[in-house]
Scaffold this active site. Structure first.
Site, PDB file in Angstrom:
ATOM      1  N   CYS A   1       0.851  -1.195   0.000  1.00 55.51           N
ATOM      2  CA  CYS A   1       0.000   0.000   0.000  1.00 55.51           C
ATOM      3  C   CYS A   1       0.884   1.243   0.000  1.00 55.51           C
ATOM      4  CB  CYS A   1      -0.893  -0.039   1.239  1.00 55.51           C
ATOM      5  SG  CYS A   1      -1.683   1.533   1.639  1.00 55.51           S
TER       6      CYS A   1
ATOM      7  N   GLN B   1      -8.881  17.842  10.999  1.00 57.30           N
ATOM      8  CA  GLN B   1      -7.620  17.225  11.369  1.00 57.30           C
ATOM      9  C   GLN B   1      -7.836  15.712  11.374  1.00 57.30           C
ATOM     10  OE1 GLN B   1      -5.047  18.973  11.447  1.00 57.30           O
ATOM     11  NE2 GLN B   1      -5.671  21.054  11.967  1.00 57.30           N
TER      12      GLN B   1
ATOM     13  N   ASP C   1      -4.079  28.350   9.459  1.00 59.84           N
ATOM     14  CA  ASP C   1      -3.947  26.903   9.258  1.00 59.84           C
ATOM     15  C   ASP C   1      -4.310  26.604   7.808  1.00 59.84           C
ATOM     16  OD1 ASP C   1      -3.715  24.202   9.491  1.00 59.84           O
ATOM     17  OD2 ASP C   1      -5.441  23.911  10.794  1.00 59.84           O
TER      18      ASP C   1
ATOM     19  N   CYS D   1       0.754  22.050   7.390  1.00 59.78           N
ATOM     20  CA  CYS D   1       0.831  20.613   7.104  1.00 59.78           C
ATOM     21  C   CYS D   1       1.859  20.325   6.030  1.00 59.78           C
ATOM     22  CB  CYS D   1      -0.543  20.069   6.695  1.00 59.78           C
ATOM     23  SG  CYS D   1      -1.239  20.845   5.223  1.00 59.78           S
TER      24      CYS D   1
END
Length: 309
Positions: free
Chosen positions: A10, A167, A239, A265
């Site tokens: 995977c 999140q 964010d 991120c």
């Protein structure tokens, strides 16, 4: 925890979470960053979102560096509720190819299908009604809905719309929000940029801005808050998606904002944006890495910048 039987096949995980040197290898990805606090480490079986792929009768995750699909039976990183529904999802009468985002909301599972096929079949609709989920959508169109999916942020309940940002785990969401609240303490007025559904907005009593979500509708990539708007605030929380906040940072350095709390991120776009803020009069006060994307090459970064002149 044992090594996942799909590890190396995977494409979801680059690192083996069960390995003794997992943290060392993961930290090496950001060894150049000026980290000031202990990293926050996630744990398996807490991920509440999974983006599956399907093509004709195959359902699962993409194989590493391939569009071929690995038909998994379970993932040790996912919460039990999502793992439990994988066999039934895999047995659905899929048509064409696309993505299937499964999200554990507070009141049940939401399934959002994005497909190259514009319409779902009557067979798919009938099968959806037997799934142990509360809503199924296909390219934004409701196929089946029992109740409105909801999520809450520190007790503030909001409707969850298909494909909305969350999140990936509740523990990481809570940890980041607690850090934001602590670092925003004492601020008189806060702007929450790229606020989404309001993970920070409610807790800070902030003004939220976003393309979609609970805030004022504004595309901050094309139309960042101007200097005049920013000067109303002494603290800004950001964010953004992986692309970062380049345009907004260029405006921030011209404003009177004293404190910027930046959650990223993507370390690459964070490095670029941190450079803009640093050259524009901000000093990095705090940087904490958050491993909420277990097994992957991705890090979440929590950072605080204070104006130094």
């Amino acid at each position: 925890m044992k090594t996942c039987p799909f590890f190396g096949v995977c494409g979801g995980c680059k690192y083996d979470v069960a390995a003794s040197d997992y943290r060392e290898k993961k930290l090496d990805l950001i060894s150049d960053l000026p980290i000031t606090g202990q990293p926050w480490w996630g744990v398996p079986a807490t991920r509440r979102r999974a983006d599956f792929a399907f093509a004709d009768s195959a359902f699962g995750f993409y194989r590493n560096r391939s569009k071929n699909i690995v038909q998994i039976t379970e993932c040790p990183l996912l919460c039990p509720e999502i793992n439990a529904v994988i066999p039934q999802l895999a047995a659905m009468p899929w048509g064409g190819a696309g993505a299937c985002l499964v999200t554990l909301c507070d009141n049940g599972l939401d399934v959002a299908v994005t497909s190259s096929v514009p319409y779902f079949s009557s067979e798919f609709k009938r099968a959806s009604e037997n799934l142990p989920v509360i809503r199924v959508t296909w390219n934004g169109r409701v196929v089946m809905q029992k109740i409105q999916p909801t999520v809450n942020f520190a007790g503030h309940v909001v409707d969850y719309s298909p494909n909305a940002f969350l999140q990936p785990t509740i523990p990481s969401e809570n940890a980041i929000r607690d850090m934001v609240i602590k670092e925003a303490s004492g601020a008189h007025r806060v702007a929450d940029l790229f606020c989404g559904l309001g993970n920070f907005t409610f807790a800070l009593n902030a003004d939220g801005f976003d393309i979609s979500g609970i805030g004022i509708k504004r595309d901050l990539f094309v139309h960042p808050l101007t200097v005049g708007m920013l000067n109303q605030y002494d603290c800004v929380v950001m964010d953004p998606p992986r692309a970062g906040a380049y345009a907004q940072c260029r405006e921030l350095v011209k404003s009177n904002v004293k404190r910027v709390i930046y959650i990223s991120c993507n370390p690459d776009s964070w490095r670029r944006d941190a450079g803009i803020l640093s050259r524009g009069g901000f000093e990095l006060k705090h940087l904490v890495p958050v491993d909420q994307f277990l097994g992957s090459v991705h890090w979440e970064l929590f950072s605080v910048f204070i104006r130094n002149k």
